[in-house]
Structures are given as C-alpha cells and as structure tokens.
Design a protein around this motif. Structure first.
Motif, PDB file in Angstrom:
ATOM      1  N   GLY A  49      18.089  66.240 -21.584  1.00 53.19           N
ATOM      2  CA  GLY A  49      19.147  65.445 -21.102  1.00 53.19           C
ATOM      3  C   GLY A  49      19.947  64.624 -21.974  1.00 53.19           C
ATOM      4  O   GLY A  49      21.036  64.374 -21.982  1.00 53.19           O
ATOM      5  N   ILE A  50      19.077  64.094 -22.943  1.00 53.99           N
ATOM      6  CA  ILE A  50      19.538  63.018 -24.005  1.00 53.99           C
ATOM      7  C   ILE A  50      20.227  63.682 -25.370  1.00 53.99           C
ATOM      8  O   ILE A  50      20.933  62.814 -25.847  1.00 53.99           O
ATOM      9  CB  ILE A  50      18.527  62.116 -24.045  1.00 53.99           C
ATOM     10  N   LYS A  51      19.682  64.909 -25.420  1.00 50.19           N
ATOM     11  CA  LYS A  51      20.027  65.477 -26.949  1.00 50.19           C
ATOM     12  C   LYS A  51      21.682  65.248 -27.274  1.00 50.19           C
ATOM     13  O   LYS A  51      21.792  64.638 -28.145  1.00 50.19           O
ATOM     14  CB  LYS A  51      19.696  66.875 -26.990  1.00 50.19           C
ATOM     15  N   SER A  52      22.680  65.503 -26.359  1.00 53.08           N
ATOM     16  CA  SER A  52      23.893  65.438 -26.599  1.00 53.08           C
ATOM     17  C   SER A  52      24.289  64.252 -26.875  1.00 53.08           C
ATOM     18  O   SER A  52      24.959  63.968 -27.623  1.00 53.08           O
ATOM     19  CB  SER A  52      24.546  66.259 -25.329  1.00 53.08           C
ATOM     20  N   PHE A  53      23.775  63.255 -26.174  1.00 51.03           N
ATOM     21  CA  PHE A  53      24.240  61.967 -26.220  1.00 51.03           C
ATOM     22  C   PHE A  53      24.067  61.464 -27.606  1.00 51.03           C
ATOM     23  O   PHE A  53      24.516  60.823 -28.317  1.00 51.03           O
ATOM     24  CB  PHE A  53      23.530  61.055 -25.234  1.00 51.03           C
ATOM     25  N   LEU A  54      22.694  61.547 -27.863  1.00 46.72           N
ATOM     26  CA  LEU A  54      22.214  61.240 -29.397  1.00 46.72           C
ATOM     27  C   LEU A  54      23.001  61.739 -30.410  1.00 46.72           C
ATOM     28  O   LEU A  54      23.333  61.164 -31.291  1.00 46.72           O
ATOM     29  CB  LEU A  54      20.790  61.493 -29.467  1.00 46.72           C
ATOM     30  N   LEU A  55      23.219  63.008 -30.335  1.00 53.43           N
ATOM     31  CA  LEU A  55      23.868  63.789 -31.366  1.00 53.43           C
ATOM     32  C   LEU A  55      25.407  63.185 -31.336  1.00 53.43           C
ATOM     33  O   LEU A  55      25.942  63.023 -32.498  1.00 53.43           O
ATOM     34  CB  LEU A  55      24.338  65.369 -31.076  1.00 53.43           C
ATOM     35  N   GLU A  56      25.806  62.945 -30.091  1.00 50.79           N
ATOM     36  CA  GLU A  56      27.249  62.251 -30.100  1.00 50.79           C
ATOM     37  C   GLU A  56      27.297  60.983 -30.998  1.00 50.79           C
ATOM     38  O   GLU A  56      28.133  60.539 -31.819  1.00 50.79           O
ATOM     39  CB  GLU A  56      27.518  62.021 -28.652  1.00 50.79           C
ATOM     40  N   SER A  57      26.244  60.206 -30.762  1.00 51.60           N
ATOM     41  CA  SER A  57      25.788  58.714 -31.221  1.00 51.60           C
ATOM     42  C   SER A  57      26.146  58.988 -32.807  1.00 51.60           C
ATOM     43  O   SER A  57      26.657  58.242 -33.545  1.00 51.60           O
ATOM     44  CB  SER A  57      24.980  58.110 -30.926  1.00 51.60           C
ATOM     45  N   LEU A  58      25.250  60.021 -33.196  1.00 56.12           N
ATOM     46  CA  LEU A  58      25.113  60.190 -34.743  1.00 56.12           C
ATOM     47  C   LEU A  58      26.395  60.580 -35.461  1.00 56.12           C
ATOM     48  O   LEU A  58      26.539  60.212 -36.547  1.00 56.12           O
ATOM     49  CB  LEU A  58      23.992  61.486 -34.823  1.00 56.12           C
ATOM     50  N   ARG A  59      27.182  61.272 -34.535  1.00 57.52           N
ATOM     51  CA  ARG A  59      28.538  62.037 -35.313  1.00 57.52           C
ATOM     52  C   ARG A  59      29.507  60.758 -35.439  1.00 57.52           C
ATOM     53  O   ARG A  59      30.210  60.674 -36.261  1.00 57.52           O
ATOM     54  CB  ARG A  59      29.107  63.014 -34.311  1.00 57.52           C
ATOM     55  N   LYS A  60      29.212  59.634 -34.367  1.00 58.33           N
ATOM     56  CA  LYS A  60      30.400  58.930 -34.245  1.00 58.33           C
ATOM     57  C   LYS A  60      30.423  57.577 -35.478  1.00 58.33           C
ATOM     58  O   LYS A  60      31.266  56.941 -35.646  1.00 58.33           O
ATOM     59  CB  LYS A  60      30.549  58.124 -32.727  1.00 58.33           C
ATOM     60  N   THR A  61      29.039  57.659 -35.957  1.00 59.71           N
ATOM     61  CA  THR A  61      28.880  56.500 -36.677  1.00 59.71           C
ATOM     62  C   THR A  61      28.741  56.716 -38.044  1.00 59.71           C
ATOM     63  O   THR A  61      28.475  57.772 -38.486  1.00 59.71           O
ATOM     64  CB  THR A  61      27.461  55.651 -36.182  1.00 59.71           C
ATOM     65  N   ASN A  62      28.927  55.601 -38.865  1.00 66.19           N
ATOM     66  CA  ASN A  62      28.891  55.845 -40.403  1.00 66.19           C
ATOM     67  C   ASN A  62      27.723  54.912 -40.959  1.00 66.19           C
ATOM     68  O   ASN A  62      27.566  54.731 -41.992  1.00 66.19           O
ATOM     69  CB  ASN A  62      30.047  55.498 -41.013  1.00 66.19           C
ATOM     70  N   ASN A  63      27.458  54.059 -39.977  1.00 62.59           N
ATOM     71  CA  ASN A  63      26.517  52.764 -40.147  1.00 62.59           C
ATOM     72  C   ASN A  63      24.976  53.307 -40.577  1.00 62.59           C
ATOM     73  O   ASN A  63      24.508  54.263 -39.501  1.00 62.59           O
ATOM     74  CB  ASN A  63      26.242  52.004 -39.227  1.00 62.59           C
ATOM     75  N   GLU A  64      24.691  53.320 -41.718  1.00 65.04           N
ATOM     76  CA  GLU A  64      23.159  54.045 -42.075  1.00 65.04           C
ATOM     77  C   GLU A  64      22.189  53.374 -40.988  1.00 65.04           C
ATOM     78  O   GLU A  64      21.191  54.107 -40.812  1.00 65.04           O
ATOM     79  CB  GLU A  64      23.209  53.773 -43.549  1.00 65.04           C
ATOM     80  N   VAL A  65      22.276  52.055 -40.465  1.00 67.03           N
ATOM     81  CA  VAL A  65      20.944  51.424 -39.565  1.00 67.03           C
ATOM     82  C   VAL A  65      21.095  52.653 -38.308  1.00 67.03           C
ATOM     83  O   VAL A  65      20.106  52.912 -37.822  1.00 67.03           O
ATOM     84  CB  VAL A  65      21.342  50.144 -39.246  1.00 67.03           C
ATOM     85  N   ILE A  66      22.319  52.612 -37.828  1.00 66.34           N
ATOM     86  CA  ILE A  66      22.470  53.397 -36.542  1.00 66.34           C
ATOM     87  C   ILE A  66      22.137  54.904 -36.922  1.00 66.34           C
ATOM     88  O   ILE A  66      21.645  55.689 -36.132  1.00 66.34           O
ATOM     89  CB  ILE A  66      23.973  53.365 -35.834  1.00 66.34           C
ATOM     90  N   GLN A  67      22.584  55.514 -37.960  1.00 66.27           N
ATOM     91  CA  GLN A  67      22.164  56.767 -38.423  1.00 66.27           C
ATOM     92  C   GLN A  67      20.636  56.919 -38.398  1.00 66.27           C
ATOM     93  O   GLN A  67      19.855  57.875 -37.938  1.00 66.27           O
ATOM     94  CB  GLN A  67      22.711  57.114 -39.778  1.00 66.27           C
TER      95      GLN A  67
END
Lengths: 987, 269
Positions: A455-473
C-alpha cells in the motif's frame, strides 16, 4: 579343538603349480586372514600378482584376501581397492569389523565422489563402488531401516534410492517428514536440496491424504507459487476442515516472511468471483482497507443470509488473501503486542534521569531504546510524556527520533500513514518541517510497512522523486527498501539507482542498502552493476552501502554466490572485502556450511583490515544461526583475541546466533567481554548479552538479574564511557523489546530462515557506522505468541496448559524500589482498558511532578492490584471451563493455564499442550504462532476474546492518547547548521 | 564316510606307488604321482588348517604327513631347494599342531635336521636360529639335529676343517646339503688363501682345501678358479692385491664424538 598355529603351509601352497592347490590355499587363507594376516602380509605380493593375472580364475578370491590383509595393515584405501576387485565375494551383509569399516569407507568415498561430480560427469564412478553402495542400501531397506537408507541416499545424492526407500517404508508420511527435516538441515548443496524437495512434493502428491503443510513449505523453498495457489484453491473449495488447513498453510507461509513469494501466491489465486461477483469484489476490497474485523462480520452476514457454496468460497478466498497479503496476521500480532504490552516505563525513566542531557549519543540511545522496548505495541507514552526532553534531538537525532515512531507503530498498516502525516513532506516541497523529520518519517513508514509495503510503495516512491534533499532521499530510500523488501521491483530499482548516481554520500549509502533490500535473494546481475559503481565512487559511505547491498542480493544463494563472494573478498578495497564477509554470512545463513565457516575463520585471522576481521567473525553468527550451540565453541578462541575488533565480532556473533536461547555457554563467553578493557567491545558484549537473555527469567537463568544490575550500574555511572553507556541503554531496549513479548529469532518455527529477520539483523550490525540503522533490529523481532483462531479467523476463548513452573517463563518482575513486595502476577491477566488508563493517568502525573520514588511505587502497586483483579476474573472463568486446578498464585505450581491468545516463548513450546476435553483441536502440532482451531462442538455458541485493538478509533484512542490526533512535535526549534559547501574529496 | 574312506584308500594306494618310485629314484613318475596326491589332499577336511573331526581324520593326517615327507625327500633327490622349502612349510604343521592326534613320525627329526641344514646352506642364519629355538630339548639331543648344530658352530668359529671332515650322515638325504656346504667352505678358504698367499705348493693346497687326491684339487681349480695358474707344482693366485684399502682410522674425531655422546647422556640422565 585343534587350531592352526601358522599359515605358512598355506602360503607355501600358493607357490604350487596346480591351480586347484592355489585355490585351496587361497580359500583357506581367506578364512584364516583374521588371525594370520601378519604372516600373509609377507606374501602379499604373490596374492596381488594372482589378482593381476587375468587368466587366474580365482582373481576375486585373491583380491578379497589382499583386501583383508591391507585392512589389518591399516591401509584402508588399498583395502577398498581390492575389496572392489573382489566384486560379489565382498559380502556387505557379513557382520565383521572388516566389512563394517570397509562399507563405511566405501560410502564415504562414494559420497565424496558424488559431491565432487559437479555436473561435468567426466569422472565416472567405479561401477563396483556403486554396486556396493546399492547393495548396502538394499540391505537397509530389507532390514526395514528406512531412516538409515534415506540418510545414505541423501548423503550420496541418490534420488532414485531415496524415492525407493520412501516408497517401501510402511510409514510414508513419517519418512517424508524425516526426509524433509534432513533435507533442510543436512543437505549442503542448494541445487540438490531443491531436487529432494521436489521429490518430497511429488511423493506427497501420490499419497492418499498428503500433508499439505509440509508440501507447501517445500514448494516455498522451491519458489513455486503456482502449485501452492492450486493447493490452497483446492482446499478452500473443500469442507470446513480443509479450509482451516488452507488458512494454516497461509499463516505458516507468512511466518517465513518471503514477501515476493506470498504476493505471487496471492496473485495466482483465482479471482473470487462467484454468483454475486460484485459482493466478492467488495469483500476483498474491505479486507484490504479495514482489516479482518470487517471481513469477518461481513463474511458472517454473507454466510447467514445465503449459504450457497459460492459465497462460502468467495468468503474463504477473501480471508485467505487477507492472510497471504499479511494483513490478518499483522493485525493479530499488533493486537497481541498491544494488549499484552508489559514494558517497564520505570526503566526508561531511570535511564533518562541518569544520562547527561548534553550527551547526544546517550540521548539518542535512550530514544532508540524506547522504540525497541515498545516495538510494535503502538505505545508511545514515554515520548508523549517527555516532549521537552525529546525536543533536544536535532538534525540526525531528529531523523532517528521520528523514525523511532515507525518502530513503535510497526505493523500499524491501516493508520501508519495518518500517524506519520504530520512529519511527512508536504506537497509544496520541503516548505514545512525540517528535512530530518521528513526523512525520518519516510524511514518510519518503511519500518511500519516492512516487508508488506504494497500500500505504501507508491507513496514512498513519489516522495523520493519529488525531493532533492539528500536527507529526505536517505529516509525515502531506506523506507522503500524496507517496504518493498525482496520484491525486485524494477521501477523502484531504477529510481533508487538514479539517487545513487547523484553520488551524494548520505543518499548514496541509503540507496546502496535499499537496492540490496529490494533485491534480497534475487542474485540478479544487478549486483555486478553495483560492484562497478562501488569501484567508481570516491565516497566510502556509498561503497559501504553498496557492499552491504550486494551481500543482500546474494542472500541464501549458497554456492551460486561463490563467484561474486570470491570477487569481493579478493578486492583491494577493505570495504568491499567487508561486504564480502557479509555476502558470505547472508548467502550461507543458517546452513552451518563448512566451507563458509572455513573461509570466514581464515579472514578473521588473516585480513589486514580490522573492519574485515570484525565482520568475518560476526558473520559466523549468521552462518551458524541454525545451530546456536556451535557458535560459542567456534568463536571461543576468537573472543580471547588480542584484537579488540575480533573480540567485538565474537561477542556479536554469539549474540546473533544464540539470541533468545539464554544458553549458558553463550553467557559465560560474553560475561568477561562485558567488562573488557576496550569500550566498544563492552558495547557489543552488552548488546549481545541482551539478545541472548531476551525473555529469560531469573528462575531459568539466574544471570539475568546480575546482568540487569550491571546495566543499571553502567547507565548510572558518571565515569563510564559513552560507548559502553550507549551499549547498555540499547541492551535495555533489546532485553525488554516489544513490550517483553518478542524475541529475536532468525529462523521460523518450521526451521526455515526468516528473510526479514536475517536481513534486519545484518543491516542492524551496521549501526557501528550509522546509528539510525539500529532500528533494523526490530525486523528480527518475532512475537512469542500463541494465537488460536477459528474458521472465521477470530480468537475464541479457551485455555491451554503449560506443563512447567510458571516462574520459568513468566514476565520479569517490574522494577521497583526494593521495599515493595512484588506480587507474582498471573500470566493469564488481560489488562483491562480501565486498568491501563488508570495506571497511565498515574504515570502522567508522575512525569509531571517528578517526585522521586513515592508515586512510582503507588502506580506499581496499582497496576499489580489491577492485574490481580483481572487474574481473579480469569481464574473464575477457568473453573467454569474445566476442572483444572487453580494454581497460578502458588509459585511452586508445576503447570499453569494460559488463555488464548497467550505468550508462549520458544523454549516453553514443548511444555504447552491442549487440555483434555478441550473444545478446540489444533490443525497443526506446534502450539505456537498462529494456530487454526477445529471446533469440536460447532453447535455451541462461540465466545470470542474481546479485542481491544489499537486500530479501533474513538473509545480506545481516548485512553491511548489518539495518536493520529495529537502528533508528537519533533524538535520544536531547528538549530540546524548550514550544510558545508560541496567539496571534492582528496584522499 | 564311505566315500571319505575310499578316498583315503585310493590316496594310500597312490602313495605306495610314490614311495616306490622315489625309492627307485624314478623322479619323473614320482613327481606326477605327487601332484595327483596333493590335489587329492585338498579334499580331505581333517587336514590343517581345518582339522575337522571325521572318522578318517587320523588316517588322513598320517597319510598327508607321509606324502609331504616323501615330497621333501623327492625335492632333495631332485636337488630342488625351492620345492624343498615349499613342501617342508606344508609339512611343518603336522609336526607342530597334530601331536595329540597322531603318533610322531619316524622321519620327524630327519626332516627337521634337513631343514636346518638347508637354512645353513642358504646362509639364512637368523631363520636357522629361530627354528632351533622352537625345537624341544629331546629333539636337540637327537643325532639328526645335533650334527647340524655342530656344523653351524664350526662354521661360525671358522673351523672349516671340522666342517669338511664330518662325513658320517644320519640319512642319505643329508649328503646333498653337506656337499653343498663343503663347497661353500672351500670357496671361503679359496677366498682367504688368495688374500693370504701369493702362491702355494700343490701339497699345501691339497691339505688346506681338504682334498685327498691331486685329481680332485685340479678339477676344483679348473672349474671354480680358472684364473689360478699352476706352475712348478705350485698354485699362483695372481690376484692383484689391493693395498690401498687400509685407510687411517679417524681416531681423534671418533674419540671426540664418543666423549660428546657420553656428556650428552650424562646430561639427559
């Protein structure tokens, strides 16, 4: 009786011309060889020449005599050669030392030859050798020693004989079970093991009533989801008992935590569309969304309204899929951990008071410890009570603090996302919170959904794509890796690879690990790609992440991984060799493979890098985790090494493989290390000791209390090193992990390795370099629960009996000032919500007033008295239920009554039994984990255990502090320093 | 048992023919009879190493023993040392293991003495003494054995004249080996003489070599030592004498070594 005093006459006769005389002499020599071998040995060359003479008709007899003489001379190889030459004259049935020794030798040689054969088939095995082995096997079968025959057939890798032995035995199912056990524990070669398992499956299918539990286990090892799906489908089409069996199979499969396989099975099950196809669809929908509660109610409704075959099928299919997707079991586990939470807040409080507030290491360690103690219980009281204190966590500490929530709420699939919502990155980029808490939240989501991340995979993937911050990555990568553990999802892989190629140290490290997590056990060629990049990059962190990632990729592949392991262990870069050690550890996890152990020991003493040596010793723990008694013996010398890193590795190896066993060898090995001269060795030893002593009681292992006192002393000692202090704090967390209801186990009850647990443990050991990875240890926590379920997947009320002194397996007594008389609590006690809220309220006030000990005591008393009340209720119910004596109050009792769901720790399992005349009968034998129950009196009304699930919103939430409603502020003020300018690393 | 009996009878008949042909020194036919007999013997179960108690066991044992004794005598007759050894080894168990089953044989001491003599001739002194040790005191008193023992002692002492002088034998079969022994001794003497003398007069040589007639000496020299030259009734040995043999003994080194060992020994003790 006249006995010959010499054989010289016969020997002289060998020189005669006539063949009759030679034959006569040989014949007599053969019978006298046992007593006159020393005389014959002088003429052995004559006898040999007889054998070599192709025209001599008694060649075989000559060979036999020669063989006997060589046997007595101790030349067993020559002896065997001649025995083979003797063909049928060598009688395997003869009962003599000579024959026994040679047959054993024969078997050894045959087995060795079969093993070195390795497919190329160049060296054909001497047919005479084969003949002897086969004669031996046939003899075993004639003597009805089928187990021996099976063992020999397995050892010599003879599937045909194995099959024959199984088929001929009277007790085919028993033999199959025996064979299955042997195949898992004693067959070293993966390929052959698979062949054996395939054979077992085939044999089972030929049976009248196959043991589907075993068959499906085999099929899981064989990774054959289609057949499992077919079996399950067939079963749920059958009667009630078969449906129960199907559920049980699904639960057992779930325990092995092979996400990819479970998903594959689920996807291969036919879509449940029947007469009312829309209803079926909805049914499964609801399963996904609202968990089992709704399913069962709707299912009940469905069965009540129209009892058509189709609807039952649809209903059952829905339940089955619920189990396979992990939702049902995770929910049940969560309920169990929540309702039985026995964590001791006083310990945390003491820790909090004793550590210096300015020491950030100890501060975060306390947060880690809290997270571990409450892993999966959803109880975050401690954090809520200490918001001020918590807000001291900044930067990466904040990252870990946020991630800690993920551990606490682990398995809270339904509400996980809403719980973490306040910390998650908002849609408008990183405008809102600090990147650290956002990254941490993503990591936390991964932990919550670890291994069940559909259920959460797509959300996490989305978040990963949206950010450039290495901590969030960093957080997103870890989260994704956890959620999509072992799914080998290409889309996610590409995205993570993209992050890796940005060559940022922090994000890259997580990316490396995440790639490994994603590809666990796939042995895909992606490993080569990762290795290439590891050579290209300059960042040590990335190399380390990738090295571990590669190790994860070859998880469980045994010999298949050897080329890659060889490549890594010969690398010039110590970090890659370090990864090589982990690759060895994971590829051969739990196999006790000799060659792997040899290689690891070699590196442990010969590598130039301390890191590699430490990893090599530590890896032994993984390889030997199926055989905990071996580890202390093997590493005992290493634990006295002059090299502190090796000692550390030895401590951790023992901790990993002996976790939860409370074995006295492990304890005596670790004890001196806990007071080692080097701080990090102490740290490792303390944590390892905590792992070993998990759930051990003082009654069973008196060292527990000593150890707790030692931890106490280390934590409160001002002059103690930060390192060992941290170790002690984490040790507390591990010792009382998951509300004292979990243990670390790297193997499931069926003896298979739990992928997630092993992986979690491997990544956990990286906390040496990166503290936030400590949370991975929570993946290896296994709830020690007995959960009985009826055909509706609900818990009926009933009791089981544990035939052991209650004190042996009880919860440890809560810490309290020594003056208070601690009451032994009845383990059957179910804390009522009111009791909980009362004590909770007390504790709240405690925290506020911070008055020293007095209120604590009262709260303790309060809790125990409420426990007693509950106990009284329980025992009343017992009396009604059966005539079992009420004995829990008496400490000398030799048995106790546990009610469903019960805490049954692994060592207790053998004492647990179903009482006579019990209404329910289990579908499988081991009384632990999820057990499906057959209702023997289906007409009686069913009394269910009242579920107080943390998932239910309003009423329970009121007591619990409604997690979703009031987020814990993570570090109100962000004193984040400006990140350093990008620089080029010059070595 | 009838069949066993008839077998024994048949073998006994054959044995009779063997005996007569040996007596008649008709060795070829004797050998043929012997071979037949040996095969027959393998069918008797009362014989070593089985020693099965059958009604005919005693007969079988006696017969087998006699056959083998004859076989040994035959070997001596054909001057075949190898076959002598073979047969004697087969015969031996009958003397050692069957004392309580059958009465001792007349030939026993002759056979034992012959064997000892053979060992002596073949220069297998170690085995000679082993065999000797196994004999009982009575056996040692027997003439057949005594003569061999004395011969051995004489040989060891180097009393060659004593060896060559003994000519009275207990049994005809001894002659073969005694002659061999005498030849060996002569060879020894010849070797010594070569070293000791440049030349000897024929008379002296005759005495030394224990020949009674000149003729014998001449034959011996021409057969065994054609390189000797006979001139003026003297025998010239013409052996190139090797003088360079005597090397100096490294006495000082040896003394040092021995002292060293002694010191080491003392230290160990």
């Amino acid at each position: 009786m006249t006995v010959a005093s010499t054989a010289s006459g016969l020997l002289a006769m060998l020189q005669e011309q006539q063949p009759q005389l030679k034959k006569y002499a040989l014949h007599n020599l053969n019978s006298l060889a046992d007593s006159f071998w020393h005389e014959i040995s002088a003429s052995i060359s004559t006898i040999e020449s007889f054998y070599e003479d192709e025209y001599f008709e008694q060649r075989e007899l000559a060979a036999l005599v020669a063989s006997k003489v060589f046997y007595y001379l101790g030349e067993h190889n020559d002896s065997l050669t001649y025995a083979l030459g003797a063909n049928s004259l060598f009688d395997v049935l003869e009962d003599s030392d000579y024959v026994r020794t040679l047959v054993a030798k024969c078997l050894d040689q045959y087995i060795a030859l079969r093993k070195t054969r390795e497919g190329e088939g160049a060296t054909a095995i001497d047919p005479r050798l084969v003949a002897i082995v086969e004669r031996m096997l046939d003899k075993c079968m004639q003597d009805r020693k089928y187990q021996q025959a099976i063992g020999m057939a397995l050892d010599s890798q003879r599937l045909d004989k194995l099959q024959e032995a199984i088929r001929k035995s009277e007790n085919v199912p028993g033999m199959l079970a025996y064979c299955f056990r042997l195949a898992r524990t004693h067959v070293d070669k993966r390929e052959f093991r698979q062949e054996v398992l395939r054979l077992i499956v085939n044999q089972h299918q030929g049976l009248h009533s196959p043991d589907y539990l075993t068959v499906c286990q085999c099929l899981m090892f064989l990774n054959d989801p289609q057949t499992v799906a077919n079996i399950l489908d067939k079963l749920i089409k059958g009667d009630k008992i078969e449906a129960l069996l199907a559920y049980q199979i699904a639960f057992d499969l779930f325990e092995n935590e092979n996400q990819l396989f479970l998903l594959n099975v689920r996807d291969r099950l036919p879509e449940a569309r029947a007469g009312s196809s829309s209803g079926g669809g909805e049914n499964t929908e609801t399963t996904e969304q609202n968990g089992m509660m709704d399913v069962s109610t709707s299912a009940e409704a469905a069965t009540n309204v129209e009892d058509s075959q189709d609807n039952i099928y649809v209903d059952r299919m829905g339940k089955l899929k619920g189990i396979l997707s992990g939702e049902t079991p995770i929910n049940l586990t969560l309920q169990f951990l929540y309702s039985r939470n026995k964590s001791d807040l006083l310990i945390l409080k003491t820790i909090k008071h004793s550590v210096e507030t300015r020491n950030s290491v100890c501060h975060s360690a306390t947060i880690y410890s809290n997270a571990l103690m409450h892993a999966g219980t959803t109880v975050d009281t401690f954090l809520r009570d200490n918001l001020d204190w918590l807000s001291r966590a900044t930067n990466w500490a904040k990252f870990s603090a946020t991630a800690g929530l993920g551990v606490i709420h682990r398995g809270h699939l339904q509400q996980g996302r809403s719980l973490m919502a306040p910390y998650l990155p908002q849609d408008g980029g990183t405008g809102g919170g600090s990147p650290y808490s956002e990254g941490g939240a993503l990591y936390a989501l991964g932990l919550i959904h670890a291994n069940h991340g559909e259920g959460i995979k797509s959300f996490l993937l989305e978040s990963l794509r949206k950010t450039n911050n290495e901590v969030i990555q960093h957080g997103a990568c870890l989260g994704l890796g956890l959620a999509a553990l072992g799914t080998a999802d290409d889309e996610i892989y590409e995205d993570i690879k993209h992050v890796l190629y940005t060559d940022s140290a922090i994000a890259g490290e997580a990316a490396g690990i995440a790639m490994g997590l994603l590809m666990v056990g796939s042995a895909s060629d992606k490993a080569g790609e990762m290795l290439t990049y590891a050579h290209d990059t300059q960042h040590e962190k990335i190399i380390r992440g990738l090295a571990l990632g590669i190790a994860l990729v070859v998880y469980g592949r045994e010999e298949e991984a050897d080329t890659l392991i060889e490549q890594m262990t010969r690398d010039q870069d110590p970090i890659l060799r370090y990864g090589g050690m982990y690759a060895l550890a994971l590829a051969y996890r739990g196999t006790s493979n000799n060659s792997a152990i040899r290689r690891l020991l070699h590196f442990a003493v010969s590598d130039v890098s301390d890191d590699v040596r430490r990893a090599a010793v530590l890896a032994l723990g993984f390889v030997l985790c199926s055989d905990p008694t071996q580890t202390p013996k093997i590493v005992s010398l290493l634990s006295e090494s002059y090299n502190a890193h090796v000692r550390y590795g030895a401590a951790m190896a023992v901790g990993i493989s002996c976790a939860g066993t409370a074995s006295s060898e492990a304890i005596s090995l670790l004890e001196p290390l806990t007071s080692d001269a080097v701080d990090f060795v102490r740290q490792g030893a303390l944590m390892a000791m905590a792992m070993v002593l998990m759930q051990a009681t003082e009654a069973r292992e008196p060292h527990v209390s000593v150890f707790r006192r030692q931890l106490d002393k280390i934590v409160s000692d001002k002059h103690e090193d930060t390192m060992s202090k941290m170790g002690a704090i984490l040790a507390y967390g591990i010792l009382d992990a998951g509300g004292r209801n979990v243990t670390i186990s790297l193997q499931s009850r069926t003896g298979h390795d739990r992928v997630m647990a092993v992986v979690g443990m491997a990544v956990f050991t990286q906390f040496w370099y990166w503290y936030p990875l400590t949370y991975f240890v929570s993946l290896s926590f296994a709830p020690t629960a007995f959960i009985g379920l009826n055909h509706e997947l609900r818990m009926p009320k009933f009791d089981i009996i544990s035939d052991a002194k209650p004190a042996l397996f009880a919860y440890p007594a809560p810490t309290a000032p020594p003056s208070v008389n601690v009451n032994i609590k009845l383990p059957t006690a179910v804390l009522s919500t009111s009791g909980r809220s009362k004590s909770k309220a007390k504790k709240d006030t405690d925290a506020k007033t911070k008055a020293e000990k007095q209120p604590d005591t009262s709260s303790q008393m309060d809790e125990s008295s409420s426990g007693k009340e509950a106990a009284k209720d329980g025992s009343e119910a017992m009396e009604v239920d059966s005539a079992v004596e009420k004995k829990a109050v008496n400490p000398e009792a030799t048995s106790e009554v546990l009610s469903n769901p019960a805490r049954v720790i692994p060592l207790q399992e053998k004492y647990v039994r179903f009482p006579e005349g019990c209404r329910y009968a289990p579908v499988k034998r081991t009384p632990a984990g999820f057990v499906m129950l057959r209702d023997l009196e289906p007409s009686e009304p069913v009394e269910l255990v009242s579920t107080d699930s943390p998932a239910s919103p309003a009423p329970a939430g009121g007591a619990n502090g409604a997690p979703a409603a009031a987020p814990i502020p993570m570090g109100g003020v962000d004193l984040e320093p400006a990140p350093p300018e990008p620089f080029v690393y010059v070595p | 048992m009838d069949s066993g009996n008839s077998k024994v009878l048949e073998a006994q008949r054959l044995y009779g023919r063997l005996e007569t042909s040996i007596f008649a020194r008709n060795f070829d036919s004797a050998r043929a009879f012997l071979n037949q007999l040996k095969v027959k013997l393998t069918e008797f179960s009362g014989l070593p190493p089985l020693y099965r108690h059958t009604s005919t066991q005693v007969e079988e044992l006696k017969l087998a023993r006699s056959i083998l004794e004859q076989a040994v005598l035959l070997s001596v007759g054909t001057e075949d040392q190898e076959s002598f050894e073979l047969h004697f080894l087969q015969l031996k168990p009958y003397y050692t293991d069957t004392r309580h089953l059958i009465p001792p044989s007349n030939f026993e001491y002759i056979m034992l003495g012959l064997n000892l003599l053979r060992l002596l001739v073949q220069n297998r002194i170690a085995e000679f003494h082993t065999e000797l040790e196994l004999l009982s005191p009575e056996a040692l008193k027997n003439d057949c054995i005594k003569i061999v023992v004395e011969l051995e002692q004489a040989l060891m002492e180097g009393a060659y004249n004593h060896v060559l002088r003994s000519r009275k034998v207990p049994h005809d079969s001894y002659n073969y080996f005694i002659n061999l022994l005498a030849k060996t001794v002569r060879d020894e003497i010849a070797g010594c003489s070569e070293k000791a003398y440049d030349f000897l007069t024929l008379d002296d040589a005759k005495t030394i070599f224990k020949f009674t007639r000149d003729q014998d000496l001449m034959t011996y020299i021409s057969e065994e030592h054609p390189d000797w030259e006979i001139r003026n009734r003297c025998v010239y040995f013409q052996k190139v004498k090797d003088f360079s043999l005597c090397k100096e003994i490294p006495s000082l080194q040896l003394i040092n070594q021995t002292l060293g060992y002694a010191r080491e020994l003392e230290r160990i003790v």
